[in-house]
Design a protein around this motif. Structure first.
Motif, short mmCIF file in Angstrom:
data_model
loop_
_atom_site.label_atom_id
_atom_site.label_comp_id
_atom_site.label_asym_id
_atom_site.label_seq_id
_atom_site.Cartn_x
_atom_site.Cartn_y
_atom_site.Cartn_z
N GLU A 112 40.66 126.45 23.76
CA GLU A 112 39.49 126.62 22.42
C GLU A 112 39.58 125.69 21.90
OE1 GLU A 112 36.70 127.58 24.17
OE2 GLU A 112 38.46 129.07 25.71
N GLU A 113 41.22 125.12 21.89
CA GLU A 113 40.71 124.18 21.00
C GLU A 113 39.98 122.50 21.09
OE1 GLU A 113 44.05 125.84 17.10
OE2 GLU A 113 44.26 125.58 18.85
N VAL A 114 40.73 122.68 22.17
CA VAL A 114 40.49 120.92 23.47
C VAL A 114 39.05 120.81 23.14
CG1 VAL A 114 40.78 120.40 25.15
CG2 VAL A 114 42.84 121.35 24.49
N ILE A 115 37.93 122.56 24.01
CA ILE A 115 36.88 122.35 23.96
C ILE A 115 35.99 121.34 22.61
CG2 ILE A 115 34.84 124.01 24.71
CD1 ILE A 115 36.78 124.91 26.67
N HIS A 116 36.68 122.85 21.47
CA HIS A 116 36.28 122.39 20.14
C HIS A 116 36.71 120.90 20.17
CE1 HIS A 116 35.09 122.33 15.37
NE2 HIS A 116 36.43 121.74 15.61
N PHE A 117 37.34 119.85 20.44
CA PHE A 117 37.95 118.87 19.85
C PHE A 117 36.88 118.09 20.73
CE2 PHE A 117 40.15 115.16 21.39
CZ PHE A 117 41.14 114.48 20.30
N ILE A 118 36.57 118.52 21.70
CA ILE A 118 35.98 117.16 22.92
C ILE A 118 34.23 117.24 22.21
CG2 ILE A 118 34.69 116.94 24.61
CD1 ILE A 118 37.70 117.84 25.71
N CYS A 119 34.06 118.70 21.41
CA CYS A 119 32.77 118.73 20.86
C CYS A 119 32.35 117.96 19.48
CB CYS A 119 32.14 120.24 21.20
SG CYS A 119 32.53 120.73 22.75
N ASP A 120 33.50 118.25 19.49
CA ASP A 120 33.46 117.60 17.61
C ASP A 120 33.61 116.45 17.53
OD1 ASP A 120 33.48 117.95 14.60
OD2 ASP A 120 35.98 117.19 14.61
N THR A 121 34.11 115.19 18.76
CA THR A 121 34.55 113.86 19.11
C THR A 121 33.19 112.97 19.26
OG1 THR A 121 36.78 114.58 18.91
CG2 THR A 121 35.79 112.53 19.57
N ASP A 122 32.46 114.03 20.60
CA ASP A 122 31.15 113.47 20.71
C ASP A 122 30.69 114.53 22.02
OD1 ASP A 122 29.26 112.27 22.92
OD2 ASP A 122 30.57 110.87 23.26
N ALA A 123 29.15 114.93 20.84
CA ALA A 123 28.57 116.03 21.22
C ALA A 123 27.84 116.06 22.67
CB ALA A 123 28.01 116.25 20.06
N ALA A 124 27.99 114.53 22.81
CA ALA A 124 27.18 114.64 24.02
C ALA A 124 28.18 115.02 25.40
CB ALA A 124 27.24 112.87 24.27
N LEU A 125 29.36 115.23 25.32
CA LEU A 125 30.24 115.89 25.97
C LEU A 125 30.41 117.23 26.04
CD1 LEU A 125 33.27 113.57 25.76
CD2 LEU A 125 32.19 112.97 27.55
N THR A 126 29.00 118.24 25.13
CA THR A 126 28.72 119.31 25.31
C THR A 126 29.29 120.13 26.95
OG1 THR A 126 28.68 119.11 22.82
CG2 THR A 126 28.36 121.54 23.89
N PRO A 127 27.61 119.62 27.57
CA PRO A 127 27.30 120.24 28.76
C PRO A 127 28.61 119.88 29.98
CG PRO A 127 25.64 118.69 28.12
CD PRO A 127 26.62 118.34 27.59
N HIS A 128 29.95 119.04 29.58
CA HIS A 128 30.86 118.88 30.66
C HIS A 128 32.00 120.09 30.62
CE1 HIS A 128 28.74 116.16 32.41
NE2 HIS A 128 28.15 115.25 31.08
N THR A 129 32.61 120.76 29.02
CA THR A 129 33.59 121.37 28.33
C THR A 129 33.62 122.49 28.51
OG1 THR A 129 32.27 122.39 26.96
CG2 THR A 129 32.99 120.56 26.12
N GLU A 130 32.84 122.80 29.54
CA GLU A 130 33.23 124.34 30.26
C GLU A 130 33.99 124.23 31.76
OE1 GLU A 130 32.99 128.78 31.24
OE2 GLU A 130 31.59 127.45 29.39
N LEU A 131 33.60 123.25 32.33
CA LEU A 131 34.51 122.66 33.39
C LEU A 131 36.41 122.90 32.92
CD1 LEU A 131 32.70 119.36 35.07
CD2 LEU A 131 33.57 122.03 35.86
N PHE A 132 36.28 122.26 31.16
CA PHE A 132 38.14 122.28 30.75
C PHE A 132 38.27 124.24 30.66
CE2 PHE A 132 36.69 118.44 29.72
CZ PHE A 132 37.62 117.74 29.74
N ARG A 133 38.00 125.05 30.92
CA ARG A 133 38.03 125.94 30.01
C ARG A 133 38.53 126.51 31.65
NH1 ARG A 133 33.62 127.61 28.13
NH2 ARG A 133 34.70 127.77 25.83
#
Length: 566
Positions: free
Chosen positions: A503-524
């Protein structure tokens, strides 16, 4: 090897086979030609102004959402043989010069898109930008006048059973041959090739660009391949004279290959090579399978299944606990029966493949991943109000069946033990999951979200830290899986990325580039924590996580900066 007539000095290096007279053939066979209004073709065939090795942008036929750079590697009349740069000659395809799949170089950039590497790109995906720059540097780009406007689509299916036409032989796509409409079903027609026993026949939509009116080849400068035995097999009369056999027309939409009665001579220049399934009974005696019938589990093949290997029974076991990849819904996979079969190879093959398509998050994505061929089995996929149909390869041996299933599971990113010849007991050595683990994390998560959605009052009435934490977690997950809201951080990130949770990885990615938010479910889904994040590279993200080049380049940049900072 003779060259076809060429426009503007361009030679077409394909073998010619002599002349063919449609007028005489229609009289001999007692047939009628399909009218021009049936076809999605220009009344006057378009002029081919392309040259060999010209560069264009074209839709990848194996991945219809991608546009790639392609080179013209062959031409016949108004048809182009295209090769996607970065692919090989095994994936060449043909398009008419007035196809809407073809574009000027710069089309993608003009409309805000990105040129993608072709499916099966042979190099490291991270080298794509450099490869793209190199392949276009100094290349001859096709000018705008080469591209012709696509003709309009006929308003409805006007084809009738028995009508004659010219059609592309999809097993040998450089050939166009005389054909007959063998059956009509809604927007679909069954194309049967005259003088051949059904090995080359196929179903397609009435507006397919592979269909042409009679004499189209003559008008366009494209060679027309004569039918097997000219569609007119000979018999000896009682006086020793050779007399032609008349070709009877189908009388209903369930008739077979009435225009394909002749068994072809393998001598001469007929150009086709019969496949192993050509020894099956004459298709005139069997009922062709319509796309609508193909969806029924009671009808699974288009020809009688008489070969002894195919008639052998097989059983495919489903191991529900195994990883089903990013394209399939784990909820639907868990609802599958414990096994398919015992049944014939073709029956079980269709059940397994069709089940994967039906269990997809997006049916067309899985459908595009399935290998196409010329076998008996037809599978379907729905996209909006359209139904797509595809034939699978010829599978007539147990070894071929399991090779096909293994390749399909690999292409879908599933555990190779999702389908096995023997049931899996206990722990899976490949994906590390348990056979008895029928609820994976995503299913538990779904239950939490659904419970929150349908029992809001009950959840709100629950007090205590345990319930509050659960609610915060479900709210975070629900919002993280939505493209309309940004995920909420659970807690502040630690200083050491190696210690970050998923979850911290997902938060870091979204915080760095909001455009990557739709792809973060793959990290989970792939359980990417801090240590895994620092080990990610472009190959892993594209091959195993299914990400496209754009997000991959952004993520590689983020990971690289994180490594340097650490």
């Amino acid at each position: 090897m003779a060259a076809l007539p060429a426009a503007k000095g361009t030679s077409y290096q394909y073998e010619t086979q002599g002349s063919f007279d449609w007028d005489n053939y229609l009289v001999e066979s007692g047939s009628i030609a399909a009218p021009q209004s049936c076809f999605k073709q220009s009344f006057t065939p378009p002029l081919n102004e392309f040259k060999l090795n010209m560069k264009i942008e074209a839709v990848d036929p194996r991945n219809l959402t991608s546009i790639c750079v392609a080179s013209v590697v062959g031409m016949i009349g108004p048809r182009l043989r295209l090769r996607l740069d970065g692919s090989d000659n095994k994936n060449d395809f043909w398009r008419l010069v007035d196809s809407s799949d073809l574009h000027l170089i710069g089309y993608c950039e003009l409309f805000g898109g990105l040129l993608q590497p072709p499916l099966g790109f042979r190099m490291n995906p991270s080298s794509w930008p450099a490869f793209l720059q190199k392949t276009l540097n100094g290349a001859e780009v096709a000018p705008a006048e080469c591209f012709k406007k696509e003709p309009p689509t006929p308003k409805c299916n006007e084809f009738k059973v028995g009508m004659k036409l010219e059609a592309v032989d999809r097993k040998n796509p450089q050939l166009i041959c005389p054909a007959t409409v063998g059956a009509v079903n809604g927007d679909q027609i069954h194309v049967t090739f005259d003088g051949w026993r059904g090995a080359f026949d196929y179903w397609c939509r009435y507006d397919s660009r592979d269909l042409f009116p009679c004499d189209w080849c003559l008008k366009s400068g494209h060679q027309l391949q004569p039918p097997g035995q000219k569609g007119n097999p000979q018999l000896k009369s009682s006086k020793g004279k050779e007399v032609p056999l008349s070709i009877s027309l189908p009388t209903s939409n369930t008739s077979g290959n009435s225009g394909s009665k002749a068994s072809p001579s393998l001598g001469g220049g007929a150009g086709k090579s019969l496949h192993s399934n050509s020894t099956s009974p004459n298709m005139a005696d069997s009922k062709p399978l319509s796309p609508r019938e193909a969806e029924s589990p009671l009808v699974t093949v288009t020809e009688p299944d008489t070969s002894s290997p195919s008639a052998a029974t097989v059983c495919v076991f489903v191991n529900h606990g195994c990883d089903c990849g990013m394209y399939l819904q784990s909820r639907k996979i868990c609802q599958l029966p414990s096994q398919f079969g015992p049944g014939t190879i073709v029956k079980v093959l269709r059940e397994v493949v069709q089940t994967c398509i039906d269990s997809a998050i997006h049916e067309k994505q899985v459908y595009n991943c399935i290998q196409e061929g010329s076998g008996k089995v037809i599978v379907t996929a729905n996209q909006g109000n359209k139904t797509h149909t595809k034939r699978l390869p010829v599978i007539d041996k147990m070894s071929s069946l399991w090779s096909f299933i293994e390749r399909m599971l690999e292409d879908l990113g599933c555990c190779e033990n999702l389908f096995t010849s023997q049931p899996l007991h206990g722990f899976c050595p490949k994906c590390g999951r348990s056979k008895n683990k029928t609820e994976d994390e995503s299913e538990k998560l779904t239950k939490i979200i659904m419970k929150r959605r349908w029992s809001t009052e009950s959840l709100d009435s629950q007090k205590g830290s345990k319930h509050q934490k659960m609610r915060r977690f479900s709210e975070y997950t629900a919002e993280a899986s939505s493209t309309t809201a940004d995920p909420k951080p659970i807690h502040k990130l630690g200083n050491d990325p190696l210690e970050w949770s998923i979850e911290e990885v997902i938060h870091f990615i979204c915080d760095t580039d909001a455009a990557l938010t739709p792809h973060t479910e793959l990290f989970r889904k792939h359980e990417i924590d801090g240590r895994a994040l620092l080990l990610l590279n472009s190959d892993m993200m594209m091959k195993y996580m299914g990400l496209k080049l754009g997000p991959v380049l952004k993520l590689c940049n983020i990971v690289e900066k994180l490594k340097n900072k650490k």
